[in-house]
Design a protein around this motif. Structure first.
Motif, PDB file in Angstrom:
ATOM      1  N   ALA A  11       0.718  -1.087  -0.093  1.00  0.00           N
ATOM      2  CA  ALA A  11      -0.194   0.092  -0.069  1.00  0.00           C
ATOM      3  C   ALA A  11       0.860   1.278  -0.049  1.00  0.00           C
ATOM      4  N   GLU A  30      10.009   3.081   6.460  1.00  0.00           N
ATOM      5  CA  GLU A  30       9.586   1.657   6.932  1.00  0.00           C
ATOM      6  C   GLU A  30      10.355   1.589   8.070  1.00  0.00           C
ATOM      7  N   GLN A  31       9.474   0.836   9.084  1.00  0.00           N
ATOM      8  CA  GLN A  31      10.179   0.620  10.553  1.00  0.00           C
ATOM      9  C   GLN A  31      11.398  -0.647  10.469  1.00  0.00           C
ATOM     10  N   ASN A  36       9.961  -5.964   4.394  1.00  0.00           N
ATOM     11  CA  ASN A  36      10.184  -6.424   5.855  1.00  0.00           C
ATOM     12  C   ASN A  36       9.606  -7.736   5.968  1.00  0.00           C
ATOM     13  N   THR A  40       2.810  -7.761   5.776  1.00  0.00           N
ATOM     14  CA  THR A  40       1.984  -8.583   5.226  1.00  0.00           C
ATOM     15  C   THR A  40       2.209  -8.771   3.582  1.00  0.00           C
ATOM     16  N   SER A  41       3.028  -7.815   3.010  1.00  0.00           N
ATOM     17  CA  SER A  41       3.161  -8.010   1.572  1.00  0.00           C
ATOM     18  C   SER A  41       4.336  -8.714   1.254  1.00  0.00           C
ATOM     19  N   ARG A  46       0.734 -14.014  -3.460  1.00  0.00           N
ATOM     20  CA  ARG A  46      -0.523 -13.439  -3.140  1.00  0.00           C
ATOM     21  C   ARG A  46      -1.310 -13.786  -4.217  1.00  0.00           C
ATOM     22  N   LEU A  47      -2.657 -14.190  -4.312  1.00  0.00           N
ATOM     23  CA  LEU A  47      -3.658 -14.574  -5.221  1.00  0.00           C
ATOM     24  C   LEU A  47      -4.363 -13.434  -5.832  1.00  0.00           C
ATOM     25  N   VAL A 174       8.283   4.981  12.882  1.00  0.00           N
ATOM     26  CA  VAL A 174       7.703   6.222  13.307  1.00  0.00           C
ATOM     27  C   VAL A 174       6.840   5.943  14.464  1.00  0.00           C
ATOM     28  N   TYR A 253      -7.668 -21.728   0.561  1.00  0.00           N
ATOM     29  CA  TYR A 253      -7.238 -21.538  -0.716  1.00  0.00           C
ATOM     30  C   TYR A 253      -6.070 -22.370  -1.112  1.00  0.00           C
ATOM     31  N   CYS A 312       1.246 -14.807   9.717  1.00  0.00           N
ATOM     32  CA  CYS A 312       1.037 -13.548   9.231  1.00  0.00           C
ATOM     33  C   CYS A 312      -0.154 -12.650   9.812  1.00  0.00           C
ATOM     34  N   ALA A 335      -5.288  -1.924   3.393  1.00  0.00           N
ATOM     35  CA  ALA A 335      -5.631  -2.807   2.495  1.00  0.00           C
ATOM     36  C   ALA A 335      -6.093  -3.922   3.091  1.00  0.00           C
ATOM     37  N   GLY A 338      -7.390  -9.536   4.102  1.00  0.00           N
ATOM     38  CA  GLY A 338      -6.671 -10.653   3.673  1.00  0.00           C
ATOM     39  C   GLY A 338      -6.891 -10.834   2.167  1.00  0.00           C
ATOM     40  N   PHE A 341      -3.784  -7.417  -1.370  1.00  0.00           N
ATOM     41  CA  PHE A 341      -2.424  -7.367  -2.227  1.00  0.00           C
ATOM     42  C   PHE A 341      -2.725  -7.368  -3.791  1.00  0.00           C
ATOM     43  N   LYS A 342      -3.611  -8.036  -4.144  1.00  0.00           N
ATOM     44  CA  LYS A 342      -3.929  -7.956  -5.644  1.00  0.00           C
ATOM     45  C   LYS A 342      -4.286  -6.781  -5.982  1.00  0.00           C
TER      46      LYS A 342
HETATM   47  C1  LIG Z   1      -1.756 -15.312   5.159  1.00  0.00           C
HETATM   48  C2  LIG Z   1      -2.079 -14.390   4.195  1.00  0.00           C
HETATM   49  C3  LIG Z   1      -2.460 -14.534   2.743  1.00  0.00           C
HETATM   50  C4  LIG Z   1      -2.816 -13.595   1.994  1.00  0.00           C
HETATM   51  N1  LIG Z   1      -3.235 -13.779   0.738  1.00  0.00           N
HETATM   52  C5  LIG Z   1      -3.921 -12.931  -0.159  1.00  0.00           C
HETATM   53  C6  LIG Z   1      -4.048 -13.146  -1.489  1.00  0.00           C
HETATM   54  O1  LIG Z   1      -4.021 -14.258  -1.764  1.00  0.00           O
HETATM   55  N2  LIG Z   1      -4.458 -12.289  -2.178  1.00  0.00           N
HETATM   56  C7  LIG Z   1      -4.540 -10.830  -1.914  1.00  0.00           C
HETATM   57  O2  LIG Z   1      -4.936 -10.030  -2.577  1.00  0.00           O
HETATM   58  N3  LIG Z   1      -4.254 -10.594  -0.581  1.00  0.00           N
HETATM   59  C8  LIG Z   1      -3.502 -11.337   0.087  1.00  0.00           C
HETATM   60  N4  LIG Z   1      -3.490 -11.258   1.580  1.00  0.00           N
HETATM   61  C9  LIG Z   1      -3.486  -9.693   1.955  1.00  0.00           C
HETATM   62  C10 LIG Z   1      -2.318  -8.900   1.745  1.00  0.00           C
HETATM   63  O3  LIG Z   1      -1.316  -9.557   1.820  1.00  0.00           O
HETATM   64  C11 LIG Z   1      -2.491  -7.586   2.393  1.00  0.00           C
HETATM   65  O4  LIG Z   1      -3.763  -6.933   1.974  1.00  0.00           O
HETATM   66  C12 LIG Z   1      -1.319  -6.684   1.930  1.00  0.00           C
HETATM   67  O5  LIG Z   1      -0.178  -7.055   1.745  1.00  0.00           O
HETATM   68  C13 LIG Z   1      -1.079  -5.417   2.922  1.00  0.00           C
HETATM   69  O6  LIG Z   1      -0.581  -4.461   2.653  1.00  0.00           O
HETATM   70  P1  LIG Z   1       0.011  -3.279   3.247  1.00  0.00           P
HETATM   71  O7  LIG Z   1       1.037  -2.393   2.563  1.00  0.00           O
HETATM   72  O8  LIG Z   1      -1.356  -2.753   3.713  1.00  0.00           O
HETATM   73  O9  LIG Z   1       0.610  -3.754   4.854  1.00  0.00           O
HETATM   74  P2  LIG Z   1       2.171  -4.500   4.961  1.00  0.00           P
HETATM   75  O10 LIG Z   1       2.575  -5.111   3.775  1.00  0.00           O
HETATM   76  O11 LIG Z   1       2.173  -5.008   6.289  1.00  0.00           O
HETATM   77  O12 LIG Z   1       2.811  -3.108   5.038  1.00  0.00           O
HETATM   78  C14 LIG Z   1       2.725  -2.242   6.378  1.00  0.00           C
HETATM   79  C15 LIG Z   1       4.198  -1.852   6.470  1.00  0.00           C
HETATM   80  O13 LIG Z   1       4.157  -0.759   7.395  1.00  0.00           O
HETATM   81  C16 LIG Z   1       5.318  -0.882   8.263  1.00  0.00           C
HETATM   82  N5  LIG Z   1       5.162  -0.073   9.594  1.00  0.00           N
HETATM   83  C17 LIG Z   1       4.074  -0.479  10.369  1.00  0.00           C
HETATM   84  N6  LIG Z   1       4.245   0.368  11.313  1.00  0.00           N
HETATM   85  C18 LIG Z   1       5.215   1.243  11.184  1.00  0.00           C
HETATM   86  C19 LIG Z   1       5.894   2.721  11.770  1.00  0.00           C
HETATM   87  N7  LIG Z   1       5.348   2.699  13.003  1.00  0.00           N
HETATM   88  N8  LIG Z   1       6.947   2.973  11.194  1.00  0.00           N
HETATM   89  C20 LIG Z   1       7.031   2.643  10.141  1.00  0.00           C
HETATM   90  N9  LIG Z   1       6.759   1.538   9.327  1.00  0.00           N
HETATM   91  C21 LIG Z   1       5.698   0.858  10.111  1.00  0.00           C
HETATM   92  C22 LIG Z   1       5.288  -2.412   8.599  1.00  0.00           C
HETATM   93  O14 LIG Z   1       6.673  -2.513   9.000  1.00  0.00           O
HETATM   94  C23 LIG Z   1       5.157  -2.879   7.077  1.00  0.00           C
HETATM   95  O15 LIG Z   1       6.314  -3.162   6.313  1.00  0.00           O
HETATM   96  C24 LIG Z   1      -2.888 -12.169   2.401  1.00  0.00           C
HETATM   97  C25 LIG Z   1      -2.273 -11.974   3.748  1.00  0.00           C
HETATM   98  C26 LIG Z   1      -1.985 -12.931   4.417  1.00  0.00           C
HETATM   99  C27 LIG Z   1      -1.421 -12.685   6.101  1.00  0.00           C
END
Ligand SMILES: Cc1cc2nc3c(=O)[nH]c(=O)nc-3n(C[C@H](O)[C@H](O)[C@H](O)COP(=O)(O)OP(=O)(O)OC[C@H]3O[C@@H](n4cnc5c(N)ncnc54)[C@H](O)[C@@H]3O)c2cc1C
Length: 371
Positions: A11, A30-31, A36, A40-41, A46-47, A174, A253, A312, A335, A338, A341-342
């Motif tokens: 995101a 990024e922390q 990282n 979650t990413s 991710r599907l 942060v 899945y 996760c 985002a 679950g 990512f897509k």
């Molecule tokens: C098991 C599993 C299966 C999944 N399968 C699918 C799938 O098949 N298809 C699909 O579309 N989605 C899937 N998802 C969901 C998808 O992975 C997430 O929706 C997406 O990756 C979220 O991205 P994000 O950037 O919001 O979060 P993240 O990738 O977690 O990014 C947030 C980042 O912020 C950083 N952060 C947090 N706090 C701070 C701070 N205070 N200071 C600095 N940095 C900070 C964290 O370290 C992290 O790197 C799945 C998730 C899981 C757990």
């Protein structure tokens, strides 16, 4: 416009990617390392798939996402997507599947061209690894759908953004955000300010913005990599991804072993518990329970060895919508649930549209409901 982005998951990075194209100056914090491993990413895949029950908005959003991923591949000069096709068990007599296929048709996909209903005989012939009882009611498949190589995408995108001049800072936690001042405080006590602060902190979002706890709940999830019996590996490598997701928080899945990755089984049920900052521990029973969800679907399940369970986290929103929250100079993006990512590529574009005034919060929030 100067923008600080907190979070280097899909995101945050996709928001940086889209905003940079508007001429914004970006600092991304990024922390942890980038990628990282606790975010979650990451992981192998991710599907992405079109069937989205009766949620027409999300079904259409998949097409938008494919287009945005194609734009990203062009920018990166490399593609991180492997098409497997999509298989869903349960034929036209299954009310949920009939409704899903009707929604796919409303979104412009066509039975015969894009979607194929399958009889029990066809399923038994094409997918002999599945139990006879599992295919007895028929099913449907699509040629589209596959695995986004998420860990590689995050790594390549972070590298690309740094290369084209964005200020990308790993290992920079942060500790506080001031929405009114557009200011963030770093762990060393120093502060940075900008015209806008985007918080894309994934499952940690409620630690920085406790007010969002009324909308999103961190949820600990377990996935399990398994080793199939050696004589089935070649067949599994030709299998589509399999979805067995019922309405109302149930199901699993299965990701077939695409080149360079293992075979993964994921539990779609939300735990709605846990702390992303806590140690990522699991029990053998828990891991076995994920695999057991495939009982009755995969032949000879006892011969599948668990090789790596992984814990996760993601956030869950009550309607599985994505959250965009604006407050003074703050934009929080989650985002959730679950399945984010897509849509990461289009979530980044939506965040950029909001900050540049191309779309309103009401428009983006409606879109993010996927209804
Ligand atoms: C098991 C599993 C299966 C999944 N399968 C699918 C799938 O098949 N298809 C699909 O579309 N989605 C899937 N998802 C969901 C998808 O992975 C997430 O929706 C997406 O990756 C979220 O991205 P994000 O950037 O919001 O979060 P993240 O990738 O977690 O990014 C947030 C980042 O912020 C950083 N952060 C947090 N706090 C701070 C701070 N205070 N200071 C600095 N940095 C900070 C964290 O370290 C992290 O790197 C799945 C998730 C899981 C757990």
């Amino acid at each position: 416009m100067q923008v600080i982005i907190v979070g280097g998951g899909i995101a945050g990075l996709a928001t940086a990617w889209a905003l940079h194209k508007t001429g914004a100056q970006i600092t991304l914090l990024e922390q942890g390392p980038l990628p990282n491993p606790l975010g979650t990413s990451v992981d192998d895949h991710r599907l992405i798939r079109y069937p989205y029950s009766t949620k027409l908005g999300f079904t259409r959003m998949v097409g938008e996402a494919y287009a945005a991923w194609a734009e990203l591949w062009a920018d990166l000069g490399e593609t991180h997507y492997v098409e497997t096709g999509t298989l869903v068990l349960g034929g036209p007599g299954n009310a949920q599947n009939a409704a899903t296929v009707a929604t796919l048709e409303r979104a412009g996909l066509r039975v015969g061209a894009d979607i194929e209903w399958l009889t029990a005989d066809t399923l038994a012939r094409d997918y002999p690894l599945l139990e006879e009882a599992a295919v007895a009611d028929g099913g449907y498949r699509l040629k589209t759908g596959g695995a986004l190589r998420c860990g590689r995408i995050v790594q390549a995108l972070a590298r690309h953004l740094a290369f084209i001049g964005l200020d990308i800072r790993p290992n920079t936690p942060v500790t506080a955000v001031d929405p009114t001042a557009g200011r963030v405080t770093l762990a060393d006590g120093s502060q940075l300010s900008a015209d806008a602060v985007v918080v894309a902190a994934g499952a940690w979002v409620t630690k920085l913005l406790p007010g969002l706890a009324t909308r999103v709940t961190p949820s600990r999830q377990l996935i399990v990599y398994v080793a199939p019996p050696s004589e089935t590996v070649a067949q599994w490598q030709r299998m589509p991804m399999m979805l067995s997701i019922d309405e109302g928080n149930a199901g699993f899945y299965l990701v077939p072993p695409i080149p360079g990755t293992g075979m993964k089984i994921g539990d779609h049920r939300f735990s709605r518990t846990g702390d992303p900052a806590a140690p990522r521990v699991f029990t053998a029973e828990e891991a076995r329970a994920v695999v057991e969800q495939c009982r009755g679907q995969i032949r000879n399940l006892d011969a599948y060895r668990i090789i790596e369970p992984k814990v996760c986290f993601y956030t869950v929103e009550a309607d599985e919508a994505f959250v965009f929250h604006q407050e003074d100079k703050l934009l929080a993006v989650s985002a959730c649930s679950g399945h984010g990512f897509k849509f990461g590529s289009v979530i980044g574009k939506a965040a950029a549209d909001l900050l540049t005034g191309k779309r309103t919060l009401a428009e983006v929030s409606l879109w993010a409901r996927g209804a």
